[in-house]
Design a protein around this motif. Structure first.
Motif, PDB file in Angstrom:
ATOM      1  N   VAL A  44      -0.357  -4.953 -20.854  1.00  0.00           N
ATOM      2  CA  VAL A  44      -1.300  -5.115 -19.738  1.00  0.00           C
ATOM      3  C   VAL A  44      -2.223  -4.298 -19.544  1.00  0.00           C
ATOM      4  N   PRO A  45      -3.818  -4.598 -18.966  1.00  0.00           N
ATOM      5  CA  PRO A  45      -5.012  -4.138 -19.457  1.00  0.00           C
ATOM      6  C   PRO A  45      -5.127  -2.920 -18.134  1.00  0.00           C
ATOM      7  N   PRO A  46      -5.896  -1.592 -18.847  1.00  0.00           N
ATOM      8  CA  PRO A  46      -5.858  -0.895 -17.650  1.00  0.00           C
ATOM      9  C   PRO A  46      -6.555  -0.691 -16.199  1.00  0.00           C
ATOM     10  N   GLN A  47      -7.014  -2.142 -16.288  1.00  0.00           N
ATOM     11  CA  GLN A  47      -7.826  -2.142 -14.843  1.00  0.00           C
ATOM     12  C   GLN A  47      -6.300  -3.103 -13.911  1.00  0.00           C
ATOM     13  N   ILE A  48      -5.130  -3.177 -14.055  1.00  0.00           N
ATOM     14  CA  ILE A  48      -4.297  -3.584 -13.458  1.00  0.00           C
ATOM     15  C   ILE A  48      -3.479  -2.543 -12.871  1.00  0.00           C
ATOM     16  N   TYR A  49      -3.451  -1.334 -14.147  1.00  0.00           N
ATOM     17  CA  TYR A  49      -3.331  -0.584 -13.595  1.00  0.00           C
ATOM     18  C   TYR A  49      -4.121   0.695 -12.428  1.00  0.00           C
ATOM     19  N   GLU A  50      -5.075   0.579 -12.819  1.00  0.00           N
ATOM     20  CA  GLU A  50      -5.855   1.245 -11.840  1.00  0.00           C
ATOM     21  C   GLU A  50      -6.391   0.179 -10.902  1.00  0.00           C
ATOM     22  N   ALA A  51      -6.066  -0.997 -10.511  1.00  0.00           N
ATOM     23  CA  ALA A  51      -5.689  -1.544  -8.923  1.00  0.00           C
ATOM     24  C   ALA A  51      -4.590  -1.175  -8.035  1.00  0.00           C
ATOM     25  N   LEU A  52      -3.323  -0.927  -9.383  1.00  0.00           N
ATOM     26  CA  LEU A  52      -1.774  -0.463  -8.332  1.00  0.00           C
ATOM     27  C   LEU A  52      -2.210   0.805  -7.453  1.00  0.00           C
ATOM     28  N   GLU A  53      -2.858   1.288  -8.154  1.00  0.00           N
ATOM     29  CA  GLU A  53      -2.817   3.149  -8.710  1.00  0.00           C
ATOM     30  C   GLU A  53      -3.878   2.936  -7.070  1.00  0.00           C
ATOM     31  N   ASN A  54      -4.918   2.591  -6.519  1.00  0.00           N
ATOM     32  CA  ASN A  54      -5.643   2.319  -5.919  1.00  0.00           C
ATOM     33  C   ASN A  54      -4.981   1.937  -4.771  1.00  0.00           C
ATOM     34  N   GLN A  55      -3.708   0.831  -4.599  1.00  0.00           N
ATOM     35  CA  GLN A  55      -3.054   0.047  -3.579  1.00  0.00           C
ATOM     36  C   GLN A  55      -2.807   1.325  -3.184  1.00  0.00           C
ATOM     37  N   LEU A  56      -1.970   2.017  -3.523  1.00  0.00           N
ATOM     38  CA  LEU A  56      -1.062   3.372  -3.524  1.00  0.00           C
ATOM     39  C   LEU A  56      -1.730   3.749  -3.100  1.00  0.00           C
ATOM     40  N   GLN A  57      -3.087   4.107  -3.369  1.00  0.00           N
ATOM     41  CA  GLN A  57      -3.667   5.778  -2.404  1.00  0.00           C
ATOM     42  C   GLN A  57      -4.563   4.992  -1.398  1.00  0.00           C
ATOM     43  N   ASN A  58      -4.615   3.560  -1.192  1.00  0.00           N
ATOM     44  CA  ASN A  58      -5.042   3.467  -0.196  1.00  0.00           C
ATOM     45  C   ASN A  58      -4.312   1.830   0.529  1.00  0.00           C
ATOM     46  N   PRO A  59      -3.439   2.327   1.137  1.00  0.00           N
ATOM     47  CA  PRO A  59      -2.507   0.948   1.994  1.00  0.00           C
ATOM     48  C   PRO A  59      -3.393   0.146   2.233  1.00  0.00           C
ATOM     49  N   PRO A  60      -3.213  -1.474   2.409  1.00  0.00           N
ATOM     50  CA  PRO A  60      -3.633  -1.569   3.228  1.00  0.00           C
ATOM     51  C   PRO A  60      -3.626  -1.523   5.325  1.00  0.00           C
TER      52      PRO A  60
END
Length: 89
Positions: free
Chosen positions: A69-85
């Motif tokens: 799993v690329p690090p970008q996936i983990y970063e995107a998941l973390e961003n999604q959790l920190q900034n929910p839509p």
């Protein structure tokens, strides 16, 4: 009796309806790892930073999806959790 739509978090092992989880998919056509929709091998995570951190530390996404799993996936998941839509309802 099989419960339709129930999935298990790969980190904390909690059972819940699939709509309550974040879905990470290894696409069957390209092998690419994406967040959200797609056909292929899937893994589900609770929408919490704790579950994400445990999954990353113990490489649970890699084992579940059987791919690196690329690090970008983990970063995107973390961003999604920190900034929910923002919900429009």
């Amino acid at each position: 009796m099989v419960q339709v739509g129930v999935r298990r978090c790969i980190s904390c092992r909690r059972l819940a309806h699939r709509e309550q989880f974040l879905k990470v998919v290894r696409l069957s056509c390209s092998g690419q790892v994406v967040i959200g929709m797609g056909m292929g091998r899937s893994a589900y995570l609770c929408p919490t930073l704790d579950c994400l951190q445990v999954a990353r530390k113990k490489r649970r996404l890699e084992r579940s999806l059987r791919v690196t799993v690329p690090p970008q996936i983990y970063e995107a998941l973390e961003n999604q959790l920190q900034n929910p839509p923002i919900s429009s309802t």
